[in-house]
Design a protein around this motif. Structure first.
Motif, mmCIF file in Angstrom:
data_model
loop_
_atom_site.group_PDB
_atom_site.id
_atom_site.type_symbol
_atom_site.label_atom_id
_atom_site.label_comp_id
_atom_site.label_asym_id
_atom_site.label_seq_id
_atom_site.Cartn_x
_atom_site.Cartn_y
_atom_site.Cartn_z
ATOM 1 N N SER A 89 27.809 41.308 45.671
ATOM 2 C CA SER A 89 27.502 39.610 45.191
ATOM 3 C C SER A 89 28.537 37.999 46.186
ATOM 4 N N LEU A 90 29.914 39.208 46.434
ATOM 5 C CA LEU A 90 30.812 38.659 46.567
ATOM 6 C C LEU A 90 30.001 37.895 48.004
ATOM 7 N N LEU A 91 30.291 39.216 48.800
ATOM 8 C CA LEU A 91 30.321 39.241 50.527
ATOM 9 C C LEU A 91 29.142 38.749 50.725
ATOM 10 N N TYR A 92 27.692 38.780 49.993
ATOM 11 C CA TYR A 92 26.489 37.468 50.651
ATOM 12 C C TYR A 92 26.962 36.083 50.491
ATOM 13 N N GLN A 93 27.640 35.476 48.926
ATOM 14 C CA GLN A 93 28.158 34.428 49.362
ATOM 15 C C GLN A 93 28.810 33.684 49.996
#
Length: 331
Positions: free
Chosen positions: A323-327
């Motif tokens: 989720s962090l990397l996609y963000q």
């Protein structure tokens, strides 16, 4: 997405974070590569691609969408390579213990997002550097770390388990002297218990009591070590997360641990474990005596710990990382 973890080695200890996250991200369909020096140890069964290089330099770092360096010497080659967006994965705030404090501190001041592994860890980084970070906590593989019959059922003697990491091997914050001091006092209050230790670096301590060294080459060995004991003890002064107490809980063993900071996210004193202040050998002795003599309390804490650990999965950690990397990819 393509994710590269440049690492110094993948030996036992905190590098479990990298191994578990790499495997989970592979299982989620991402392309994950571990790059490390040609002679570096690898203690974990990786499903991700492993690339060995002569040394970690900007030219030997593979291209990726994201580069996740961890220990501070891996940060600079990744950053200077310009081969992907760097996200600084901190497995512990290194200036607390390494000799190269200024270089370690500098690794937090590159213009890159930071991942911490507990709320206490996040606060330490924020306090010392002014940089905020995203907490991605550790987990436990309950398919491996699970209960088995206690050794005491056959011996009639309760067993205390401990992971021995000594000052001689650089582990100045693990509190091994405190453990032995507490056991010395404990033997005068409650005689007739056994001590088993795992010594990852082969430490051999001149202890005041006899103890058995258990060889643990794989996770299954560690799981058996935790599960066969009646009490697991951890005495660290500080930890960014501290996985062994959580692993011991998952194995159905009552846990006594110092309040080392990083374990506050999953420890509940008197419910799923007993917490004592770091270096307080007197209180550690009294808590151990209480657990050795009060079977109902020991069993209740062990059962609560076992139930609590079930939700602390590595898949949950990988979901947070994804989720962090996609963000970040969209920013």
């Amino acid at each position: 997405m393509k994710i590269v973890f440049p690492v110094i080695s993948l030996e036992t200890g905190g590098t479990r974070f990298i191994y578990q996250l790499a495997n989970e991200m592979m299982d989620k369909g991402h392309n994950v590569e571990i790059v490390l020096p040609e002679k570096a140890a690898v203690a974990w069964p990786l499903r991700a691609q492993v690339t060995r290089v002569k040394e970690l330099t900007p030219s030997t770092i593979p291209s990726a969408d994201f580069l996740l360096p961890n220990f501070y010497p891996t940060v600079f080659p990744a950053w200077e390579s310009k081969k992907g967006r760097v996200v600084r994965l901190s497995l512990g705030y290194e200036p607390l213990w390494v000799a190269e404090k200024e270089k370690a501190l500098a690794s937090y001041h590159i213009n890159a997002p930071i991942i911490s592994i507990s709320e206490w860890h996040r606060q330490i980084i924020l306090q010392e550097t002014g940089k905020n970070s995203t907490v991605i906590p550790g987990g436990v593989d309950t398919s491996v770390f699970s209960p088995c019959p206690k050794k005491s059922l056959s011996t009639g003697r309760l067993t205390i388990a401990y992971i021995l990491r000594s000052r001689e091997h650089g582990y100045t914050w693990k509190g091994s002297e405190d453990f032995w001091e507490a056991c010395r006092g404990l033997s005068q209050l409650v005689p007739g218990f056994d001590i088993q230790v795992v010594a990852p670096e082969g430490a051999n301590y001149q202890a005041p009591l006899p103890y058995e060294i258990v060889k643990a080459q794989a996770d299954s060995d560690m799981a058996r070590f935790y599960a066969q004991a009646d009490i697991f003890v951890s005495t660290s002064y500080f930890e960014a997360f501290s996985m062994p107490p959580l692993e011991a809980m998952a194995c159905g063993t009552a846990v006594v641990t110092t309040d080392n900071g990083g374990n506050r996210d999953y420890t509940k004193n008197g419910e799923n474990c007993f917490l004592v202040p770091p270096s307080d050998t007197h209180q550690l002795t009294l808590v151990l005596a209480h657990l050795l003599t009060q079977e109902a309390v020991r069993n209740r804490v062990a059962l609560n710990g076992l139930q609590f650990a079930q939700s602390w999965t590595w898949r949950h950690a990988a979901n947070k990382l994804e989720s962090l990397l996609y963000q970040l990819a969209q920013s």
